[in-house]
Write an enzyme that holds these catalytic residues in place. Sequence first.
Site, PDB file in Angstrom:
ATOM      1  N   LYS A  65      38.810  42.651  77.636  1.00 13.94           N
ATOM      2  CA  LYS A  65      38.825  43.240  76.114  1.00 13.94           C
ATOM      3  C   LYS A  65      38.098  44.470  75.719  1.00 13.94           C
ATOM      4  O   LYS A  65      38.712  45.189  75.009  1.00 13.94           O
ATOM      5  CB  LYS A  65      38.517  42.111  75.141  1.00 13.94           C
ATOM      6  N   GLN A  76      34.437  34.353  71.244  1.00 16.53           N
ATOM      7  CA  GLN A  76      35.281  34.142  72.537  1.00 16.53           C
ATOM      8  C   GLN A  76      35.100  32.670  72.729  1.00 16.53           C
ATOM      9  O   GLN A  76      33.799  32.064  72.724  1.00 16.53           O
ATOM     10  CB  GLN A  76      34.458  34.658  73.794  1.00 16.53           C
ATOM     11  N   ASP A 127      41.858  37.484  66.309  1.00 13.10           N
ATOM     12  CA  ASP A 127      42.522  36.453  67.130  1.00 13.10           C
ATOM     13  C   ASP A 127      43.706  35.700  66.432  1.00 13.10           C
ATOM     14  O   ASP A 127      44.367  35.045  66.981  1.00 13.10           O
ATOM     15  CB  ASP A 127      41.345  35.533  67.478  1.00 13.10           C
TER      16      ASP A 127
END
Length: 281
Positions: free
Chosen positions: A53, A97, A120
Amino acid sequence: MPAQLIDGNALAHQIRQQVQGRTAALKARGVQPALHILLVGEDPASQVYTRHKVADSTETGLAATLERHPADLPEAALLARIAALNADPAVHGILVQLPLPAHMNAHKVIEAIAPAKDVDGFHVQSAGALMTGLPGFWPCTPHGCLKMLDAIGYDLRGKHAVVIGRSNIVGKPMALMLLQRDATVTICHSRTAHLKAQTLQADVIVAAVGKRNVLTADMVKPGAAVIDVGMNRNDAGKLCGDVDFDGVRQVAGWITPVPGGVGPMTRAMLLVNTLEAAERA
Ligand code: NAP
């Protein structure tokens, strides 16, 4: 005739180029789009994902920070970091995460992220925005799948889509996105009786289960578009999806490979969300 491949690598490359252009335009206005990733613990897969990422972000001109914490970080300390990042105008996207260590409540942590920075798309407000058609961040994986259908010019109106899997981050949002495009949607899951009878009627099948060979050639209507979200390992340890690729590609009209399908698109859509967070700020 074997199915046409939907090449996630090529499409993700195009999307990254578009992000790069829009990022340059923002920078010219004095805005540096910035993603901040919080990683708690030493989960090996999470370490790889977060590294990717950051690399994807910097390659396209986005600033990315990976903030690591030990697995025993108290939940309150993580919530305090999120509050600080929420208040920082230089940070546009915040990503925690997953999975988090067992002592943390992932729902509580995700809900602490400001919805305007929820790149997200996992916050309840983001889910509500998708549900109601209001602006918000869409989860990256199903959004990437939709972009793959767009890329082949697939008109979903009136088509029958079957989504296998009903997780909050893939199956359910995927079904809503397809519904918003006027498809008729069936969601299947582990308790669905006669899965094959459902999939055989489908013009579009999205498999998001996490088990090999959930979808085989005898379950697919000739010409259907098949999107394989699954990430599994075969007996040789190689990455594979939920779909029996070699069999299904003989029947389907379009198919996504694993690797090189939904995975790179998921990564690309995170960049799009981060850029859009900066554009909206
Ligand atoms: P998940 O939360 O474990 O959900 C799996 C779903 O599959 C559940 O809804 C489950 O039903 C259903 N299911 C299980 N066995 C089934 C069967 N035999 N027939 C029909 N449905 C069945 O998984 P997830 O997070 O959605 O992820 C799904 C897969 O996608 C995993 O392989 C994951 O690694 C992969 N993934 C890939 C990406 C990417 O970027 N490529 C991103 C995210 C996830 P119940 O609800 O009844 O239990």
